[in-house]
Design an enzyme around this catalytic site. Structure first.
Site, PDB file in Angstrom:
ATOM      1  N   LYS A  54       0.842  -1.209   0.000  1.00 27.63           N
ATOM      2  CA  LYS A  54       0.000   0.000   0.000  1.00 27.63           C
ATOM      3  C   LYS A  54       0.866   1.244   0.000  1.00 27.63           C
ATOM      4  CE  LYS A  54      -3.947  -1.899   2.468  1.00 27.63           C
ATOM      5  NZ  LYS A  54      -4.499  -2.226   3.774  1.00 27.63           N
ATOM      6  N   GLN A  98      -5.392  -1.335   9.651  1.00 25.05           N
ATOM      7  CA  GLN A  98      -5.331  -2.689   9.091  1.00 25.05           C
ATOM      8  C   GLN A  98      -6.022  -3.678  10.040  1.00 25.05           C
ATOM      9  OE1 GLN A  98      -3.800  -3.457   6.024  1.00 25.05           O
ATOM     10  NE2 GLN A  98      -4.652  -5.499   6.327  1.00 25.05           N
ATOM     11  N   ASP A 121     -11.567   2.944   4.000  1.00 25.44           N
ATOM     12  CA  ASP A 121     -11.919   1.526   3.962  1.00 25.44           C
ATOM     13  C   ASP A 121     -13.446   1.352   4.055  1.00 25.44           C
ATOM     14  OD1 ASP A 121     -10.750  -0.900   3.563  1.00 25.44           O
ATOM     15  OD2 ASP A 121     -10.254  -1.284   5.661  1.00 25.44           O
TER      16      ASP A 121
END
Ligand code: NAP
Length: 297
Positions: A54, A98, A121
């Site tokens: 990422k 995450q 997200d």
């Protein structure tokens, strides 16, 4: 019939090119680069690889990457304090924590702290609610990528029968909402679904979001179906292999001679996820800077 193999890598490359242009225009307009902050707690090797990818992709797109690696025993209040700091930081347009977090942390409470306008997200209750209500939302990357692939291929999805297998918060549920918003007739299947083969046989579109290798057999699929396989499953290593192969939830070799189009694993859905994360970051950056939505994304 031999299926078209949908090339997720090529799709992602095209998307990244457009994002690069929007990122450069953002820097011209604001005098700073759009920024994505990724927070990783613990040492899970797969997450570490993912976070590294990422970071690289963010920089390659002309954006700023901020990485925070915290030990697995980080206390809840320290993680919450970091999220609040990132919420308040004008250089940060997108925040991704995450998942999964280590068991000692309250994942839902951490997620609820993320500023919904930086929630790239699409995981906060606010963005999940906005999606259901048909309002502008930041949407979870993998299902949004699946929807973008389908629209790119088919244009209008109205009236198509879609079956989503899996109902997780990050994948199955938002996937079903996105297909509903595209006017599909949507069925959500899960581990308690009775007679999954029967349910799947009527689907024009199948999205597999399960995590069980080869669960979906070729003859469970309608001839002519379009199959997006989101599963990422590592098999046990064969003799002579150091690591097992990565495979999807669909028995690809059976399905490929039967359906109209299918994403391979790897190189299909999974290849698009980081590009969509960058897309969400640049969208959040434009919106939060009062520039409206970047066109063409
Ligand atoms: P998850 O949270 O474990 O959810 C799995 C879902 O599959 C659950 O809803 C479960 O049903 C359902 N399920 C399990 N066994 C089933 C069966 N035998 N028949 C029908 N449904 C079944 O997983 P996830 O996070 O959504 O991820 C799913 C897969 O997608 C994984 O392989 C993951 O690695 C992959 N993934 C890929 C990306 C990407 O970038 N491509 C991103 C995210 C996830 P219940 O709800 O009834 O338990």
């Amino acid at each position: 019939m031999t299926a078209v193999q949908i090339d997720g890598k090529a799709f992602a490359a095209k998307l990244r090119e457009k994002i690069g242009e929007k990122a450069a225009a953002f820097t011209d307009k604001t005098g700073r680069k759009a920024g994505l902050a990724v927070v990783l707690v613990g040492e899970d090797p797969a997450s570490q690889v993912y976070v590294r990818s990422k970071g690289k992709a963010t920089v390659a797109a002309g954006m700023e990457s901020f990485e925070y690696r915290l030990p697995a025993d980080t206390p809840q209040d320290e993680l919450v304090a970091l999220v609040r700091k990132l919420n308040a930081d004008d250089a940060v347009d997108g925040i991704l924590v995450q998942l999964p977090l280590p068991k000692n942390l309250d994942e839902k409470a951490v997620i609820a702290e993320i500023d919904p306008d930086k929630d790239v997200d699409g995981i906060t209750p606010t963005n999940a609610g906005r999606l259901v209500l048909g309002m502008d939302a930041l949407v979870s990357c993998t299902p949004l990528g699946c929807t973008m692939i389908l629209k790119d291929m088919l244009g209008d999805l109205s009236g198509m029968d879609a079956v989503v297998v899996g109902r997780s918060i990050l994948f199955g549920k938002p996937m079903a909402q996105l297909l509903l918003a595209e006017n599909c007739t949507v069925t959500m299947a899960h581990s308690r679904t009775r007679n999954l083969p029967e349910v799947l046989r009527r689907a024009d579109i199948v999205v597999a979001a399960v995590g069980v290798p080869f669960l979906i057999k070729g003859d469970w699929l309608k001839s002519g179906a379009i199959v997006l396989d989101g599963g990422i499953n590592r098999l046990d290593p064969e003799p002579g292999e150091e690591k097992g192969r990565i495979v999807g939830d669909v028995a690809f070799d059976e399905a490929v001679g039967h359906v109209r189009a299918i994403t391979p694993v790897p190189g299909g859905v999974g290849a698009t996820t980081i590009a969509v994360l960058l897309r969400n970051t640049i969208v959040a950056a434009y919106r939060n800077a009062g520039l409206g939505d970047p066109e063409g994304l």
